[in-house]
Design an enzyme around this catalytic site. Structure first.
Site, PDB file in Angstrom:
ATOM      1  N   ASP A   1       0.878  -1.340  -0.049  1.00 48.90           N
ATOM      2  CA  ASP A   1      -0.062   0.103  -0.016  1.00 48.90           C
ATOM      3  C   ASP A   1       0.990   1.411   0.189  1.00 48.90           C
ATOM      4  O   ASP A   1       1.828   1.371   0.903  1.00 48.90           O
ATOM      5  CB  ASP A   1      -0.728   0.042   1.135  1.00 48.90           C
ATOM      6  CG  ASP A   1      -1.895   1.226   1.399  1.00 48.90           C
ATOM      7  OD1 ASP A   1      -2.332   1.540   0.102  1.00 48.90           O
ATOM      8  OD2 ASP A   1      -2.125   1.314   2.454  1.00 48.90           O
ATOM      9  N   HIS A   2       0.754   2.144  -1.062  1.00 48.61           N
ATOM     10  CA  HIS A   2       1.395   3.168  -0.871  1.00 48.61           C
ATOM     11  C   HIS A   2       2.979   3.216  -1.120  1.00 48.61           C
ATOM     12  O   HIS A   2       3.440   4.054  -0.400  1.00 48.61           O
ATOM     13  CB  HIS A   2       0.863   4.230   0.347  1.00 48.61           C
ATOM     14  CG  HIS A   2      -0.328   4.741  -0.045  1.00 48.61           C
ATOM     15  ND1 HIS A   2      -0.582   6.013  -0.630  1.00 48.61           N
ATOM     16  CD2 HIS A   2      -1.596   4.434   0.593  1.00 48.61           C
ATOM     17  CE1 HIS A   2      -1.975   6.361  -0.911  1.00 48.61           C
ATOM     18  NE2 HIS A   2      -2.610   5.467   0.147  1.00 48.61           N
TER      19      HIS A   2
ATOM     20  N   ASP B   1       2.561   5.112  -5.680  1.00 47.24           N
ATOM     21  CA  ASP B   1       2.069   6.354  -5.321  1.00 47.24           C
ATOM     22  C   ASP B   1       2.813   7.359  -5.600  1.00 47.24           C
ATOM     23  O   ASP B   1       3.902   7.960  -4.697  1.00 47.24           O
ATOM     24  CB  ASP B   1       1.522   6.158  -3.679  1.00 47.24           C
ATOM     25  CG  ASP B   1       0.725   7.865  -3.648  1.00 47.24           C
ATOM     26  OD1 ASP B   1       0.509   8.500  -4.681  1.00 47.24           O
ATOM     27  OD2 ASP B   1       0.304   8.054  -2.511  1.00 47.24           O
TER      28      ASP B   1
ATOM     29  N   GLU C   1      -1.915   6.052  -8.367  1.00 46.30           N
ATOM     30  CA  GLU C   1      -3.067   7.161  -7.923  1.00 46.30           C
ATOM     31  C   GLU C   1      -2.703   8.219  -8.920  1.00 46.30           C
ATOM     32  O   GLU C   1      -1.680   8.854  -9.207  1.00 46.30           O
ATOM     33  CB  GLU C   1      -2.685   7.361  -6.525  1.00 46.30           C
ATOM     34  CG  GLU C   1      -3.551   8.254  -5.924  1.00 46.30           C
ATOM     35  CD  GLU C   1      -3.358   8.565  -4.420  1.00 46.30           C
ATOM     36  OE1 GLU C   1      -3.285   9.826  -3.943  1.00 46.30           O
ATOM     37  OE2 GLU C   1      -3.036   7.541  -3.750  1.00 46.30           O
TER      38      GLU C   1
ATOM     39  N   HIS D   1      -7.034  10.275   4.393  1.00 49.08           N
ATOM     40  CA  HIS D   1      -6.568   9.443   5.446  1.00 49.08           C
ATOM     41  C   HIS D   1      -6.809   9.436   6.690  1.00 49.08           C
ATOM     42  O   HIS D   1      -6.942  10.859   7.217  1.00 49.08           O
ATOM     43  CB  HIS D   1      -5.043   8.950   5.051  1.00 49.08           C
ATOM     44  CG  HIS D   1      -4.754   8.652   3.807  1.00 49.08           C
ATOM     45  ND1 HIS D   1      -4.019   9.104   2.866  1.00 49.08           N
ATOM     46  CD2 HIS D   1      -5.316   7.263   2.957  1.00 49.08           C
ATOM     47  CE1 HIS D   1      -3.683   8.321   1.723  1.00 49.08           C
ATOM     48  NE2 HIS D   1      -4.525   7.265   1.731  1.00 49.08           N
ATOM     49  N   GLY D   2      -6.796   8.661   7.562  1.00 48.35           N
ATOM     50  CA  GLY D   2      -7.166   8.809   8.968  1.00 48.35           C
ATOM     51  C   GLY D   2      -8.536   8.915   9.489  1.00 48.35           C
ATOM     52  O   GLY D   2      -9.567   8.959   8.762  1.00 48.35           O
TER      53      GLY D   2
ATOM     54  N   GLY E   1      -8.572   6.150   1.934  1.00 48.10           N
ATOM     55  CA  GLY E   1      -9.153   6.811   2.843  1.00 48.10           C
ATOM     56  C   GLY E   1     -10.609   6.622   3.237  1.00 48.10           C
ATOM     57  O   GLY E   1     -11.345   7.790   3.511  1.00 48.10           O
TER      58      GLY E   1
END
Length: 287
Positions: free
Chosen positions: A80-81, A102, A132, A177-178, A208
């Site tokens: 991821d990322h 990303d 992305e 995100h978060g 996100g």
């Protein structure tokens, strides 16, 4: 059953459901996600961020691979990322079946260049590639970073896909995100999502996705989102319960006593997400 993301999302895209990508930050979280997926006959993506991989070590991926092979449901092991080419190479060597590069923070031309390079390397190992375009926001409490939201342009998205050959595209349509603070009211641009869906021909990804309104998330799946990333919500549930267990049992030190109720709390949230994404029972479609 271990497969790659291209295989996973082709079925999801065709059958109008989204596969949850849960970030696996520990062995206990891995166990909870795997158990929940099998109990609900739901395909799932085991997502690991480069910072998590650095902490857990390459040997942890062997455990993930073993769990996926033994599972009765299809699973993907996904980086991821990934922000650097070296992180992508490490993931491929470890046995990830999918990677995300990303480079959305770079110029459009540089994003194309590094993404194309990743695709060329990954395809040799039958590893699928997500990229992305646009930028996801951040609430400031996520290791995944982010910035102010820059919405994905549909025409640019088509050009990007044509030039890179990616298997899936993470789009920026209004998520961050978060865990959102109480005074933050997120809103997905569903009309923009429809336009992107009508313009491109690869599965679309929503990052996100932890704190957006359930109604909007469900609608985004109906429109064409095939993968939704969830990290903060399951970790919040796990560690909230962890704190409660320790507060009630301050002398406890054994993980096998402390963690089971925390895993159950995580599974409750994970199951809700699976249901929201129309993912429950969909493992049968891969058999």
């Amino acid at each position: 059953m271990l497969i790659n993301m291209k295989e996973m999302l082709a079925v999801a895209d065709k059958n109008e459901f989204a596969v949850p990508a849960f970030n696996i930050g520990s062995g206990a979280i891995l166990r909870g996600v795997v158990e929940c997926a099998e109990e609900n006959n739901a395909p799932v993506i085991l997502a690991i961020h480069p910072t998590e991989l650095e902490f857990l070590g390459d040997s942890f991926i062997k455990t993930c691979i073993d769990e996926a092979h033994k599972a009765r449901v299809p699973m993907v092991i996904h980086l991821d990322h990934g922000g650097k080419f070296e992180e992508i190479l490490r993931a491929i060597r470890c046995g990830f079946t999918s990677v995300m590069i990303d480079a959305s923070h770079m110029s459009y031309e540089d994003n194309i260049a590094i993404t194309k390079k990743v695709v060329e390397v990954a395809k040799v190992s039958d590893v699928s590639v997500e990229a992305e375009l646009g930028t996801i926001g951040t609430t400031g409490d996520s290791y995944e970073g982010g910035s102010d939201i820059i919405y994905t342009d549909p025409k640019q998205a088509k050009d990007f896909i044509d030039k890179t050959g990616i298997d899936s595209l993470a789009v920026a349509i209004g998520t961050a995100h978060g865990i959102y603070p109480k005074d933050m009211k997120p809103e997905l641009k569903l009309d923009l999502l429809k336009e992107i869906r009508d313009t491109v021909d690869v599965p679309l990804v929503l990052h996100g996705g932890s704190s957006n309104p359930d109604k909007e998330i469900a609608e985004s799946v109906k429109i064409g989102i095939s993968k939704i990333n969830i990290s903060s919500d399951i970790k919040f549930a796990f560690y909230k319960k962890y704190r409660e267990v320790l507060a009630e049992n301050p002398k406890w030190i054994e993980p096998n006593a402390i963690e089971p109720p925390c895993i159950d709390a995580l599974k409750e949230v994970a199951k809700f997400k699976m249901s929201l994404f129309n993912d429950i029972g969909k493992a049968d479609l891969y058999r």
